[in-house]
Design a protein around this motif. Structure first.
Motif, PDB file in Angstrom:
ATOM      1  N   GLY A 292     -11.045   4.773  11.137  1.00 22.55           N
ATOM      2  CA  GLY A 292     -12.449   4.737  10.608  1.00 22.55           C
ATOM      3  C   GLY A 292     -12.473   4.681   9.016  1.00 22.55           C
ATOM      4  N   ASN A 293     -11.565   4.483   8.602  1.00 24.56           N
ATOM      5  CA  ASN A 293     -11.180   3.446   7.417  1.00 24.56           C
ATOM      6  C   ASN A 293     -11.418   5.369   6.309  1.00 24.56           C
ATOM      7  N   ARG A 294     -10.948   6.502   7.025  1.00 28.42           N
ATOM      8  CA  ARG A 294     -10.731   8.050   6.169  1.00 28.42           C
ATOM      9  C   ARG A 294      -9.930   7.426   4.758  1.00 28.42           C
ATOM     10  N   LYS A 295      -9.983   8.235   3.822  1.00 28.85           N
ATOM     11  CA  LYS A 295      -8.766   8.355   2.874  1.00 28.85           C
ATOM     12  C   LYS A 295      -7.497   9.166   4.094  1.00 28.85           C
ATOM     13  N   SER A 296      -6.599   8.725   3.256  1.00 26.58           N
ATOM     14  CA  SER A 296      -5.401   9.122   3.580  1.00 26.58           C
ATOM     15  C   SER A 296      -5.102  10.885   3.559  1.00 26.58           C
ATOM     16  N   GLU A 297      -4.546  11.153   4.507  1.00 24.24           N
ATOM     17  CA  GLU A 297      -3.902  12.254   4.483  1.00 24.24           C
ATOM     18  C   GLU A 297      -2.801  12.586   3.714  1.00 24.24           C
ATOM     19  N   GLU A 298      -2.879  14.333   2.990  1.00 25.59           N
ATOM     20  CA  GLU A 298      -1.349  14.149   2.001  1.00 25.59           C
ATOM     21  C   GLU A 298      -0.377  13.634   2.719  1.00 25.59           C
ATOM     22  N   HIS A 299       0.286  14.462   4.020  1.00 31.23           N
ATOM     23  CA  HIS A 299       1.631  14.128   4.510  1.00 31.23           C
ATOM     24  C   HIS A 299       1.553  12.449   5.207  1.00 31.23           C
ATOM     25  N   GLU A 300       0.042  12.257   5.153  1.00 32.84           N
ATOM     26  CA  GLU A 300       0.632  10.502   5.213  1.00 32.84           C
ATOM     27  C   GLU A 300       1.135   9.794   3.983  1.00 32.84           C
ATOM     28  N   ILE A 301       0.802  10.226   3.074  1.00 40.61           N
ATOM     29  CA  ILE A 301       0.916   9.864   1.619  1.00 40.61           C
ATOM     30  C   ILE A 301       2.768  10.285   1.562  1.00 40.61           C
ATOM     31  N   ILE A 302       2.932  11.623   2.434  1.00 46.48           N
ATOM     32  CA  ILE A 302       4.390  11.975   1.608  1.00 46.48           C
ATOM     33  C   ILE A 302       5.263  11.183   2.792  1.00 46.48           C
ATOM     34  N   ASN A 303       5.132  10.845   3.815  1.00 46.28           N
ATOM     35  CA  ASN A 303       5.365  10.156   5.149  1.00 46.28           C
ATOM     36  C   ASN A 303       5.907   9.750   4.476  1.00 46.28           C
ATOM     37  N   CYS A 304       5.173   8.039   3.959  1.00 47.36           N
ATOM     38  CA  CYS A 304       5.193   6.308   3.960  1.00 47.36           C
ATOM     39  C   CYS A 304       5.476   6.126   2.660  1.00 47.36           C
ATOM     40  N   THR A 305       5.954   7.278   1.316  1.00 42.81           N
ATOM     41  CA  THR A 305       5.907   6.289   0.172  1.00 42.81           C
ATOM     42  C   THR A 305       7.870   6.470   0.184  1.00 42.81           C
ATOM     43  N   PRO A 306       8.356   7.016   1.188  1.00 33.94           N
ATOM     44  CA  PRO A 306      10.012   6.588   1.442  1.00 33.94           C
ATOM     45  C   PRO A 306       9.998   4.500   1.271  1.00 33.94           C
TER      46      PRO A 306
ATOM     47  N   ASN B  89       0.671  -1.505  -0.094  1.00 34.97           N
ATOM     48  CA  ASN B  89      -0.197   0.158  -0.381  1.00 34.97           C
ATOM     49  C   ASN B  89       0.772   1.450  -0.102  1.00 34.97           C
ATOM     50  N   VAL B  90      -0.343   2.407  -0.376  1.00 37.30           N
ATOM     51  CA  VAL B  90       0.895   3.521  -0.560  1.00 37.30           C
ATOM     52  C   VAL B  90       1.386   3.870   1.217  1.00 37.30           C
ATOM     53  N   VAL B  91       0.381   4.261   1.748  1.00 36.02           N
ATOM     54  CA  VAL B  91      -0.246   4.152   3.533  1.00 36.02           C
ATOM     55  C   VAL B  91      -0.409   2.797   4.032  1.00 36.02           C
ATOM     56  N   LYS B  92       1.071   2.713   4.945  1.00 30.80           N
ATOM     57  CA  LYS B  92       1.095   0.913   5.482  1.00 30.80           C
ATOM     58  C   LYS B  92       0.334   0.625   6.637  1.00 30.80           C
ATOM     59  N   CYS B  93      -0.127   2.475   7.115  1.00 30.24           N
ATOM     60  CA  CYS B  93      -1.536   2.053   8.055  1.00 30.24           C
ATOM     61  C   CYS B  93      -2.701   2.327   8.258  1.00 30.24           C
ATOM     62  N   HIS B  94      -3.308   2.301   8.809  1.00 33.46           N
ATOM     63  CA  HIS B  94      -4.982   2.112   8.161  1.00 33.46           C
ATOM     64  C   HIS B  94      -5.564   3.611   9.380  1.00 33.46           C
ATOM     65  N   PRO B  95      -5.499   4.144   8.432  1.00 33.20           N
ATOM     66  CA  PRO B  95      -6.682   5.053   8.903  1.00 33.20           C
ATOM     67  C   PRO B  95      -7.305   5.560   9.753  1.00 33.20           C
TER      68      PRO B  95
END
Ligand code: SF4
Length: 189
Positions: free
Chosen positions: A96-110, A88-94
Protein backbone atom coordinates in the motif's frame (compact mmCIF):
# COMPACT_ATOMS: atom_id res chain seq x y z
CA UNK A 1 37.74 -4.97 -2.08
CA UNK A 2 34.61 -6.71 -3.34
CA UNK A 3 34.37 -9.17 -6.21
CA UNK A 4 31.59 -9.81 -8.71
CA UNK A 5 30.84 -12.99 -6.73
CA UNK A 6 30.43 -10.93 -3.54
CA UNK A 7 27.89 -8.71 -5.30
CA UNK A 8 26.04 -11.64 -6.80
CA UNK A 9 25.81 -13.22 -3.35
CA UNK A 10 24.53 -9.98 -1.84
CA UNK A 11 21.85 -9.70 -4.54
CA UNK A 12 20.83 -13.32 -3.94
CA UNK A 13 20.65 -12.70 -0.19
CA UNK A 14 18.39 -9.69 -0.75
CA UNK A 15 16.15 -11.52 -3.22
CA UNK A 16 15.67 -14.46 -0.86
CA UNK A 17 15.38 -12.40 2.33
CA UNK A 18 12.23 -12.80 4.39
CA UNK A 19 13.29 -11.20 7.64
CA UNK A 20 10.30 -8.87 7.72
CA UNK A 21 6.90 -10.51 8.02
CA UNK A 22 4.63 -9.50 5.10
CA UNK A 23 7.44 -8.20 2.92
CA UNK A 24 9.14 -9.81 -0.07
CA UNK A 25 5.97 -11.75 -0.78
CA UNK A 26 4.90 -11.99 -4.40
CA UNK A 27 1.34 -12.82 -3.31
CA UNK A 28 1.13 -9.58 -1.36
CA UNK A 29 2.82 -7.58 -4.13
CA UNK A 30 5.72 -6.71 -1.87
CA UNK A 31 8.61 -7.98 -3.92
CA UNK A 32 12.05 -6.39 -3.48
CA UNK A 33 14.99 -5.25 -5.63
CA UNK A 34 18.67 -4.90 -4.81
CA UNK A 35 20.54 -1.70 -5.59
CA UNK A 36 21.10 -0.90 -9.25
CA UNK A 37 23.88 0.59 -11.33
CA UNK A 38 27.60 1.10 -11.29
CA UNK A 39 29.33 -0.44 -8.27
CA UNK A 40 32.32 1.85 -8.95
CA UNK A 41 30.22 5.01 -8.94
CA UNK A 42 31.53 8.03 -7.05
CA UNK A 43 27.99 8.96 -6.07
CA UNK A 44 25.33 6.78 -4.47
CA UNK A 45 21.63 7.63 -4.19
CA UNK A 46 19.69 6.19 -1.27
CA UNK A 47 15.90 6.26 -1.28
CA UNK A 48 13.44 5.10 1.35
CA UNK A 49 11.93 1.86 0.02
CA UNK A 50 11.22 0.26 -3.33
CA UNK A 51 8.40 1.79 -5.36
CA UNK A 52 5.50 -0.40 -6.53
CA UNK A 53 4.81 -2.13 -9.82
CA UNK A 54 7.21 -0.19 -12.11
CA UNK A 55 10.21 -0.73 -9.81
CA UNK A 56 9.27 -4.32 -9.05
CA UNK A 57 8.87 -5.19 -12.73
CA UNK A 58 12.07 -3.41 -13.79
CA UNK A 59 13.96 -4.49 -10.64
CA UNK A 60 15.35 -0.95 -10.64
CA UNK A 61 14.72 1.60 -7.87
CA UNK A 62 13.05 4.87 -8.93
CA UNK A 63 11.59 3.59 -12.17
CA UNK A 64 8.90 5.96 -13.45
CA UNK A 65 6.81 8.12 -11.13
CA UNK A 66 8.90 10.48 -9.05
CA UNK A 67 12.00 8.74 -10.42
CA UNK A 68 11.45 10.81 -13.56
CA UNK A 69 12.77 13.83 -11.66
CA UNK A 70 15.98 11.91 -11.00
CA UNK A 71 16.10 10.90 -14.67
CA UNK A 72 16.05 14.60 -15.54
CA UNK A 73 18.88 15.26 -13.08
CA UNK A 74 20.93 12.47 -14.66
CA UNK A 75 20.31 13.97 -18.08
CA UNK A 76 21.31 17.44 -16.88
CA UNK A 77 24.50 15.99 -15.36
CA UNK A 78 25.15 14.11 -18.59
CA UNK A 79 25.22 10.67 -16.96
CA UNK A 80 23.11 7.58 -17.49
CA UNK A 81 21.22 6.02 -14.59
CA UNK A 82 23.32 2.89 -14.97
CA UNK A 83 26.51 4.97 -14.52
CA UNK A 84 25.67 5.74 -10.90
CA UNK A 85 24.48 3.52 -8.05
CA UNK A 86 20.98 3.82 -6.69
CA UNK A 87 19.50 1.87 -3.82
CA UNK A 88 17.02 2.04 -0.94
CA UNK A 89 17.22 1.77 2.83
CA UNK A 90 14.44 -0.82 2.64
CA UNK A 91 14.85 -3.05 -0.39
CA UNK A 92 11.21 -4.23 -0.34
CA UNK A 93 8.08 -2.43 -1.45
CA UNK A 94 5.92 -1.84 1.65
CA UNK A 95 2.31 -2.85 0.95
CA UNK A 96 0.00 0.00 0.00
CA UNK A 97 3.00 2.29 -0.37
CA UNK A 98 3.03 2.86 3.39
CA UNK A 99 6.05 4.19 5.25
CA UNK A 100 8.63 1.65 6.33
CA UNK A 101 8.36 0.36 9.88
CA UNK A 102 11.31 0.90 12.22
CA UNK A 103 12.03 -2.85 12.44
CA UNK A 104 12.10 -3.08 8.62
CA UNK A 105 14.71 -0.33 8.49
CA UNK A 106 16.76 -2.05 11.18
CA UNK A 107 16.50 -5.43 9.43
CA UNK A 108 17.48 -4.05 6.03
CA UNK A 109 20.30 -1.63 6.84
CA UNK A 110 23.00 -4.35 6.96
CA UNK A 111 22.46 -4.69 3.19
CA UNK A 112 22.88 -0.93 2.76
CA UNK A 113 25.98 -0.91 4.96
CA UNK A 114 27.50 -3.64 2.82
CA UNK A 115 26.76 -1.76 -0.41
CA UNK A 116 28.31 1.46 0.93
CA UNK A 117 31.37 -0.29 2.37
CA UNK A 118 32.09 -1.93 -0.95
CA UNK A 119 31.40 1.07 -3.18
CA UNK A 120 33.03 3.62 -0.86
CA UNK A 121 31.69 6.60 -2.86
CA UNK A 122 32.80 10.24 -2.66
CA UNK A 123 29.22 11.44 -2.15
CA UNK A 124 25.94 10.03 -0.99
CA UNK A 125 22.61 11.66 -1.78
CA UNK A 126 19.93 10.79 0.75
CA UNK A 127 16.47 11.07 -0.77
CA UNK A 128 14.15 11.52 2.18
CA UNK A 129 14.22 11.01 5.91
CA UNK A 130 14.83 7.28 6.15
CA UNK A 131 18.07 7.55 4.20
CA UNK A 132 19.25 10.57 6.16
CA UNK A 133 18.24 8.83 9.37
CA UNK A 134 20.80 6.15 8.59
CA UNK A 135 23.50 8.80 9.10
CA UNK A 136 21.86 11.32 11.39
CA UNK A 137 18.47 11.32 13.06
CA UNK A 138 18.20 15.11 13.33
CA UNK A 139 16.67 16.53 10.16
CA UNK A 140 15.62 20.09 9.62
CA UNK A 141 15.96 21.05 5.97
CA UNK A 142 18.13 20.15 2.97
CA UNK A 143 21.72 20.12 4.13
CA UNK A 144 24.94 18.19 3.97
CA UNK A 145 27.53 16.84 6.31
CA UNK A 146 30.80 14.98 6.14
CA UNK A 147 31.20 11.59 7.74
CA UNK A 148 34.14 9.23 8.03
CA UNK A 149 33.49 5.75 6.65
CA UNK A 150 36.22 3.14 6.55
CA UNK A 151 38.81 5.88 7.07
CA UNK A 152 37.51 7.96 4.16
CA UNK A 153 35.67 11.30 4.35
CA UNK A 154 32.38 11.11 2.48
CA UNK A 155 30.00 13.99 1.82
CA UNK A 156 26.40 13.14 2.66
CA UNK A 157 23.71 15.31 1.09
CA UNK A 158 20.16 15.33 2.36
CA UNK A 159 17.49 16.36 -0.14
CA UNK A 160 13.75 15.83 -0.10
CA UNK A 161 12.33 12.67 -1.59
CA UNK A 162 11.36 13.28 -5.25
CA UNK A 163 7.75 12.23 -4.56
CA UNK A 164 7.47 15.27 -2.27
CA UNK A 165 9.05 17.61 -4.83
CA UNK A 166 6.83 16.24 -7.59
CA UNK A 167 3.88 17.94 -5.89
CA UNK A 168 5.67 21.31 -5.82
CA UNK A 169 5.58 24.08 -8.46
CA UNK A 170 7.64 23.59 -11.62
CA UNK A 171 10.26 26.14 -10.55
CA UNK A 172 10.94 24.22 -7.34
CA UNK A 173 11.19 20.98 -9.27
CA UNK A 174 13.73 22.57 -11.63
CA UNK A 175 15.89 23.81 -8.73
CA UNK A 176 15.77 20.34 -7.19
CA UNK A 177 16.84 18.70 -10.45
CA UNK A 178 19.68 21.20 -10.94
CA UNK A 179 20.92 20.79 -7.35
CA UNK A 180 21.12 17.02 -7.76
CA UNK A 181 22.80 17.35 -11.16
CA UNK A 182 25.38 19.67 -9.61
CA UNK A 183 26.24 17.14 -6.87
CA UNK A 184 26.67 14.43 -9.51
CA UNK A 185 28.94 16.69 -11.58
CA UNK A 186 31.05 17.70 -8.56
CA UNK A 187 31.36 14.09 -7.40
CA UNK A 188 32.56 13.00 -10.82
CA UNK A 189 35.15 15.81 -11.17
S1 SF4 B 1 12.85 -5.11 3.88
FE1 SF4 B 1 14.94 -5.86 3.72
S2 SF4 B 1 15.26 -7.08 5.56
FE2 SF4 B 1 13.04 -6.84 5.29
S3 SF4 B 1 12.39 -8.62 4.08
FE3 SF4 B 1 12.80 -6.96 2.65
S4 SF4 B 1 14.94 -7.31 2.03
FE4 SF4 B 1 14.62 -8.46 3.92
Amino acid sequence: MSTENDWNQLRKNIKSCNLCVGLNSEELGTDNAPGYGNINSKVVFIGQSLCGKPCIEAQIPFTGGSGKLLDQAFEEANVRKKDIYITNVVKCHPPGNRKSEEHEIINCTPFLKQELDWISPASIICLGKDAWGYFNKAITSPCRKEVKMAGKIITIHFVYHPSYIKRKPKKEQESYISAIAEVIRLSND
